[in-house]
Design a protein around this motif. Structure first.
Motif: not given
Length: 440
Positions: A301-305, A292-298, A332-334
């Motif tokens: 990464a280098d340049k990975n959205r 989802n190009w957001s976040s899901s795991y801890t 991981a913010a909104d």
């Protein structure tokens, strides 16, 4: 016709629902108000986004506080299209004798930054990228990121940028984003406290400019279950006491200096517990999903959205120095999270990593969802909480994270969020997204 009334200045604070509230005074009284503040009360910290007070709340109906305006955090513009100037001043909530109040999130960020500097000599430089959608404009369809997608809003985009510039938030770029009628606004890097102040001002000014066009700007993390999410990306880097950048080391993993690597390690370590402080609503977790190009795991990464912590690219065109650009992005913010609290949690987690000299986490380029449990365990990849309720449980189970705050503050925060969850218990995702579209 000349107005026959004096403009108002709002002295504001942002609460645990990420709603900016306050009281207004005529401009000529601001100097006096700066000395003694405006009235506030403890129970206001228990306000939900539904304008109810979470029940029970630990404060009851008694007590009084003051909001002391910080005149360096004043944002004023005549360019929103309103009849009078937009004018707000961010303040700190204090006791009646002027001592800091334990529930003031702006003070929490200041204290976290002061502790970081005392322990390491470093200061945080930060910026907030904020995504939002426009509703009620009936724009013709347009391609994502296209000239047409932005020009069809004319003169909204230049009007907004001019208002933000005049207000002093140093806007950099406005983008027609990937989603339907979605846009992103960024501001120039600055000290971390000012960055959080600017995040608040940008949200409020954007909403006002849109409103004066007859539209609504929504920063909600999900405005529909299938809609592209609206994120807040918090960028951070470090300078030393000589104001020199110290985040970059070309010999370090991904270019991270030892200090920056330990800071990132602390964030990764405590990510599951701080997620509810940076993504603070029920629909936040509709956005924090894989692919989802957001976040899901801890995940660093280098340049990975897809990663929660992304090492951002640098530009070397014309011999430009990477060290002055190098930064890391927390994804991981909104906008349902209080920006002061979100950044304070990031700083506290990072400082914990620096204090314990944690090694930089592995830089992961592969998709965690395609890995086995053993592969993820070996890389330290833990799934972020998948609901607000679960995220609150993880927070309460982390004694380190809860120790950064007064127990009554944690009680209040959890109470507000549990009240939100209870309010929404009978509603489906579509109804929840629609409600938060209107609230944020």
């Amino acid at each position: 016709m000349t107005n026959r009334f004096e403009p108002l200045v709002a002295v504001v604070t942002t609460d645990l629902a990420a709603v900016t509230r306050g009281r207004s005074v005529v401009e000529s009284k601001l100097g006096k108000v700066a000395e003694t503040g405006i009235g506030w009360l403890q129970a206001n910290l228990s306000l939900t986004p539904f304008n109810s007070i979470a029940d029970p709340n630990p404060w009851g109906s008694e007590g009084d506080l003051r909001i002391l305006p910080d005149l360096k955090a004043r944002y004023r513009t005549d360019l929103t299209g309103s009849a009078t100037p937009f004018d707000i001043v961010a303040g700190n909530i204090v006791e009646l004798d002027g001592t800091p109040w334990l529930g003031c999130t702006r003070t929490m960020l200041q204290q976290a930054l002061a502790d970081l500097k005392a322990a390491t000599g470093l200061s945080v430089v930060a910026t907030f990228e904020q995504e939002f959608q426009i509703f009620g404009a009936n724009f013709p369809t347009a391609h994502s990121f296209s000239v047409d997608a932005l020009r069809r809003t004319d003169p909204f985009a230049p009007n907004l940028m001019a208002a933000l510039e005049e207000a002093g938030v140093a806007p950099e770029v406005i983008i027609a984003e990937f989603g339907a009628d979605q846009f992103e606004i960024t501001h120039a890097p600055t000290d971390a406290l000012s960055a959080a102040d600017r995040a608040v001002a940008i949200r409020e000014i954007t909403k006002e400019v849109a409103r004066n066009f007859g539209w609504r700007a929504s920063f909600a993390p999900k405005t529909a279950p299938t809609a592209v999410g609206n994120g807040v990306h918090i960028h951070f880097s470090f300078v030393d006491e000589a104001d020199q950048p110290v985040t970059y080391d070309p010999s370090g993993p991904g270019g991270l200096s030892a200090a920056a690597g330990s800071f990132c390690a602390g964030i990764v370590k405590h990510l599951p517990a701080i997620t509810c402080l940076t993504a603070s609503s029920v629909p936040s977790y509709y956005r924090l999903t894989p692919h989802n190009w957001s976040s899901s795991y801890t995940w660093l990464a280098d340049k990975n959205r897809e990663a929660t912590l992304r090492i951002c690219p640098t530009v070397t065109i014309g011999g430009r120095d990477p060290a002055k650009q190098f930064n890391v992005e927390y994804r991981a913010a909104d906008a349902t999270a209080n920006p002061y609290l979100a950044l304070a949690a990031i700083v506290r987690a990072g400082l914990d990593g620096m204090t314990h000299k944690l090694a930089v986490p592995p830089l992961v380029s592969d998709d965690p969802t395609l890995m086995s449990d053993g592969e993820r365990d070996a890389l330290g990849l833990v799934r972020l909480p998948q609901t607000l309720d679960a995220a609150l449980d993880v927070l309460l189970d982390n004694a380190t994270v809860t120790s950064w705050f007064a127990p009554v503050f944690i009680e209040t925060f959890v109470g507000v969020k549990r009240a939100e969850i209870a309010k929404l218990a009978s509603q489906d995702k579509a109804a929840i997204c629609e409600l938060y579209r209107t609230l944020y």
